[in-house]
Design an enzyme around this catalytic site. Structure first.
Site, PDB file in Angstrom:
ATOM      1  CB  CYS A  90      -0.985  -0.018   1.166  1.00  0.00           C
ATOM      2  SG  CYS A  90      -0.232   0.039   2.803  1.00  0.00           S
ATOM      3  CG  HIS A 110      -4.685   0.044   3.391  1.00  0.00           C
ATOM      4  ND1 HIS A 110      -3.880  -0.771   2.626  1.00  0.00           N
ATOM      5  CD2 HIS A 110      -5.631   0.546   2.549  1.00  0.00           C
ATOM      6  CE1 HIS A 110      -4.327  -0.761   1.372  1.00  0.00           C
ATOM      7  NE2 HIS A 110      -5.384   0.030   1.299  1.00  0.00           N
ATOM      8  CG  ASN A 159      -6.706   0.408  -2.142  1.00  0.00           C
ATOM      9  OD1 ASN A 159      -6.723  -0.469  -1.281  1.00  0.00           O
ATOM     10  ND2 ASN A 159      -7.642   0.454  -3.081  1.00  0.00           N
TER      11      ASN A 159
END
Length: 524
Positions: free
Chosen positions: A436, A486, A498
């Site tokens: 991420c 994240h 993402n």
């Protein structure tokens, strides 16, 4: 006289065979009905398919309605064995096609009730529960039970054919070679279920570890600050909650900067395995997370000097282990502001450098140039044209800045879209695979903006904004319960791009389970 001797010999043979068997069998006859199978008859009569086939000279499992079968019920000598595999599935029938009833842990004691010809055993376990397991995963096998069954059934046929005594002797020795099979299974490794950590080996998965150590997948992910089920060879996984507590770096950072919660919520979750990252903040976090559980408690006294930092000071001298995000958190400011105050072009610091941590950031050269050009225009024109031209120039300047910001965000999102569909990998920095924060770092770098490597550090280095203020190109952050874990790039309308388990993709920040983990937005 010869017949009498033969009868005596046959009787003697039967007596010897019966003596060798642990129990005595009783014979009966069953008439096959429509829908019957050898396995079903064996189950209902307490015998085995192999025994039925031998007693009736069958060469296949095929039977027909009306067929009479000789059935020998055998009360087998029950043999105690133990499960030699880590976990052993118990099924409803003798074969993998049958449903799983439960799973028995390695070392569990079971009683073998019967042995099937295909290598499966009928067992009893717990309080009278029964099922079927593959016999090769049972240790301490005793072969007397299957020998007894075969001998007794031949004894039944011997009553009509004395010559069968010879067959009995041959079959008595036939099962003997099966003993080494059980012995071999003793070498199967037994997992130390009392261990608190596990080093990942080739073939390991989070699910397999959860079964092996009796912990849920959710617990393992929580204890190890995992945001996905991906693990790698050599990684040390906490398999007990006690290990997770001692290994977690949160307490150590929290005492070092008690007034700032951002640093506390910055555990390296997915990215702490990336050995190529040169940012000092990542290096520091990696050091904390790789300490052995026994050592994790030792650093607790070390942060004691932290309160000596004067957070009201306007300058700060860089010390070993410092990073821009750490300093920003300590003084309640942002990385971007410290860089602006000190004209820094990168996040790299040198020990001994004196940094400004308070003060006002000077206005940009663009605004100054705009202001200075206005009088020049006034000088060269009359008053009327001067008043008219000055606001015209200011308006154009603002419009250009807005267009520039919009263009920058568009370019950034266009770069992010180039990588849609690419695979996720833990520690991936691109351009073929990403995690991420590796994805956000890569995309921003393509636009000339340097971001810290981890999601937690990126959160600490950005300015907080509300969702209503969020614009395309801002960062959106998520916390699974153990700190920022994240990050994605916001593209507007509640959507983000993402890198997650399923690769680089669009996601709704309030849908598919994301909403409950949403922490907020950050602007670089």
């Amino acid at each position: 006289m010869n017949m009498k001797k033969a009868t005596i010999a046959a009787t003697a043979g039967i007596a010897v065979t019966a003596f060798a068997a642990p129990t005595i069998a009783s014979a009966s006859t069953v008439v096959v009905e429509a829908g019957d199978t050898l396995w079903g008859i064996a189950q209902s009569k307490g015998t085995t398919v192999d025994a039925l086939k031998k007693a009736n000279n069958l060469t296949s499992d095929k039977i027909v309605p009306g067929q009479k079968l000789q059935v020998t019920e055998v009360a087998s000598e029950k043999t105690e064995k133990s499960v030699s595999a880590t976990w052993l599935n118990v099924r409803s029938g003798a074969g993998v096609d049958n449903s799983i009833v439960t799973s028995l842990k390695g070392g569990t004691k079971v009683t073998v009730e019967a042995a099937e010809s295909n290598g499966w055993n009928k067992i009893s376990y717990g309080e009278g529960k029964t099922g079927y397991v593959n016999g090769k995963y049972l240790g301490d096998a005793v072969t007397s039970a299957p020998v007894a069954k075969q001998e007794v059934k031949q004894e039944t046929t011997k009553q009509t054919a004395p010559a069968a005594e010879t067959k009995t002797e041959v079959k008595q020795s036939t099962p003997a070679p099966t003993a080494p099979k059980a012995a071999e299974t003793k070498t199967a490794p037994v997992v130390d279920t009392n261990a608190t950590t596990h080093t990942v080996k080739s073939g390991d998965t989070i699910w397999a570890l959860s079964v092996k150590y009796g912990a849920s997948v959710q617990d393992l992910m929580s204890w190890n600050n995992l945001s996905s089920s991906s693990i790698y060879v050599g990684q040390k996984i906490a398999v007990k909650q006690s290990a997770a507590k001692t290994a977690a770096p949160k307490a150590e950072v929290k005492t070092e900067a008690p007034a700032v919660e951002k640093e506390t919520s910055t555990p390296v979750v997915k990215e702490n395995t990336n050995t190529t990252v040169k940012k000092e903040v990542t290096t520091q976090t990696q050091t904390n997370t790789t300490k052995a559980p026994a050592q994790a408690a030792k650093p607790a006294p070390a942060p004691a000097p932290a309160p000596t930092v004067n957070t009201n000071a306007s300058t700060y001298t860089v010390k070993s282990g410092d990073s821009l995000s750490k300093i920003a958190n300590t003084f309640g400011t942002s990385v971007s502001k410290i860089k602006a105050l000190n004209n820094l072009t990168s996040d790299n610091l040198q020990v001994g450098t004196v940094l400004k941590v308070k003060g006002t950031v000077p206005t940009t050269n663009t605004n100054n140039n705009s202001n200075t050009t206005a009088p020049t225009t006034n000088t060269s024109n009359n008053n009327t044209s001067s008043n008219t031209s000055t606001p015209s120039k200011n308006t154009n300047t603002n419009t250009n800045q807005g267009s520039s910001n919009s263009a920058s965000a568009s370019a950034l999102i266009a770069e992010a879209q180039k990588h849609l569909g690419k695979a996720y990998s833990w520690g991936g920095n691109g351009p073929t695979t990403f995690d991420c924060s590796g994805f956000t770092s890569y995309v921003f770098a393509k636009s000339g903006i340097s971001l810290p490597r981890t999601s937690g550090a990126q959160y600490a280095s950005t300015s907080r904004i509300s969702e209503s203020q969020a614009k395309p190109g801002d960062l959106v952050f998520f916390d699974y319960g153990s700190g920022i874990a994240h990050v994605g790039i916001y593209v507007g309308n509640g959507q983000m791009i993402n890198a997650q388990d399923n690769g680089v993709k669009y996601d709704n920040i309030h849908g598919s389970g994301w909403g409950k983990y949403l922490v907020g937005f950050g602007r670089v």
